[in-house]
Design an enzyme around this catalytic site. Structure first.
Site, PDB file in Angstrom:
ATOM      1  N   HIS A 231     -66.268 -16.215  -0.692  1.00  0.00           N
ATOM      2  CA  HIS A 231     -65.009 -15.993   0.277  1.00  0.00           C
ATOM      3  C   HIS A 231     -66.450 -17.590   1.782  1.00  0.00           C
ATOM      4  CE1 HIS A 231     -62.136 -15.406   3.866  1.00  0.00           C
ATOM      5  NE2 HIS A 231     -62.131 -14.870   2.945  1.00  0.00           N
TER       6      HIS A 231
ATOM      7  N   GLU B 140     -62.831 -21.046  -0.685  1.00  0.00           N
ATOM      8  CA  GLU B 140     -63.637 -20.281  -0.917  1.00  0.00           C
ATOM      9  C   GLU B 140     -62.680 -20.868  -2.401  1.00  0.00           C
ATOM     10  OE1 GLU B 140     -60.932 -16.804  -0.093  1.00  0.00           O
ATOM     11  OE2 GLU B 140     -60.575 -17.605   1.845  1.00  0.00           O
TER      12      GLU B 140
END
Ligand code: BG6
Length: 305
Positions: free
Chosen positions: A172, A276
């Site tokens: 992420h 991400e």
């Protein structure tokens, strides 16, 4: 003299001035890396890359000044490891958002200086009573990080159980940008995505570069393409290459959501974007018993010198 855990880590894995373990923010143990190519900081909590800065360039990753740095809490910024599920747990919303990997203490298993001057460090997270209470499977999770002219992060998920496991996941990555309203993300033109903000979420197709004028939470599916963050304010392009990933999630909370988030400064949203490297929704990965899946990202910078 009392030998601390940090002393033990330095004795076993430290590499002179190139890799030193020390107490970082909130007292969390971090590995500080400084080599000819770059500097980086990695927290053992969450197996979390907090910072990466190629020599002579600006910091690449964004980290909130309001982040928690506490066992059991997620760090806001850097590269959280979201695993074995992404977002809310599909059946039980009381379980932690984005899985448990980012909340647990990881162990260092290897560190070394490579011939080309890069530094490599491997961490692992094993199943335990705590993880089995949240997710019943036996697993091994490894994070291999290489700090060189590029930052390479590989998440290796091993199924040590006796049946197939199905996981969603993300590296992420939070990137530092000059001004969210000025950047463009290239690499997703023509790609199908889900805009997760409307109720129900909208199915869309990307036309041209991604630009930002408000809260954005898009899940691009069936894409393994590189993305480039073109940042005219910082005068640089960040390239995000990926492997073992079919989804790319693009997120910025904008003003109102940032205000609702206790670990995100109200005025910080213009300086960040998440791009991400992920496998989510229909791109979930099934791992057979004894098998593994590698989710990898490689981040490099052009310009900015
Ligand atoms: C993004 C999601 O990946 O992470 C967003 O797409 C979410 O929906 C964001 O808000 C932050 O999640 P968290 O759990 O770290 O607050």
């Amino acid at each position: 003299m009392v030998t601390t855990e940090i002393d033990r880590l330095n004795e076993q894995f430290g590499c002179g001035q190139e890799l030193i373990f020390r107490e970082g923010p909130g007292g969390l143990t971090v590995a500080e890396i400084a080599n000819v190519h770059a500097t980086a900081t990695i927290a053992l909590h969450g197996g979390h890359v907090l910072a990466y800065q190629p020599t002579g360039r600006k910091p690449v990753l964004w980290l909130s000044r309001c982040s928690s740095f506490e066992p059991g809490k997620a760090i806001r910024g850097g590269i959280p490891v979201c695993w074995p599920w992404f977002g809310a747990h599909p059946q039980d919303s009381a379980k932690p958002s984005h899985g448990f990997a980012r909340l647990r203490a990881w162990e260092v298993t290897r560190a070394c200086s490579a011939d080309d001057g890069a530094t490599e460090i491997d961490l692992q997270l094993a199943d335990s009573d705590v993880t089995r209470a949240l997710w019943s499977y036996a697993f091994g999770l490894k994070l291999r990080v290489r700090i060189g002219p590029e930052l390479r992060v590989e998440l290796v998920a091993q199924n040590s159980d006796t049946s197939d496991v199905r996981c969603t996941a993300a590296l992420h990555s939070y990137f530092s940008v000059g001004d969210i309203a000025e950047i463009a993300i290239h690499g997703l033109d023509g790609c199908d995505y889900i805009d997760t903000l409307p109720r129900p979420p909208a199915h869309c197709t990307q036309a041209g570069a991604v630009r930002f004028a408000g809260e954005t939470d898009y899940v691009y599916q069936r894409t393994s393409a590189d993305c480039i963050i073109d940042d005219p304010v910082l005068g640089r392009r960040i390239r995000i290459r990926k492997r073992g990933s079919r989804s790319t999630v693009v997120w910025n909370p904008w003003a109102a959501k940032a205000e609702r988030m206790p670990d995100f400064g109200d005025d910080e949203y213009p300086g960040m974007v998440c791009v991400e490297t992920a496998n989510v929704r229909e791109d979930a990965v099934t791992i057979a018993p004894g098998g593994e899946h590698v989710l990898a990202t490689e981040i490099s910078v052009e310009g900015d010198q």
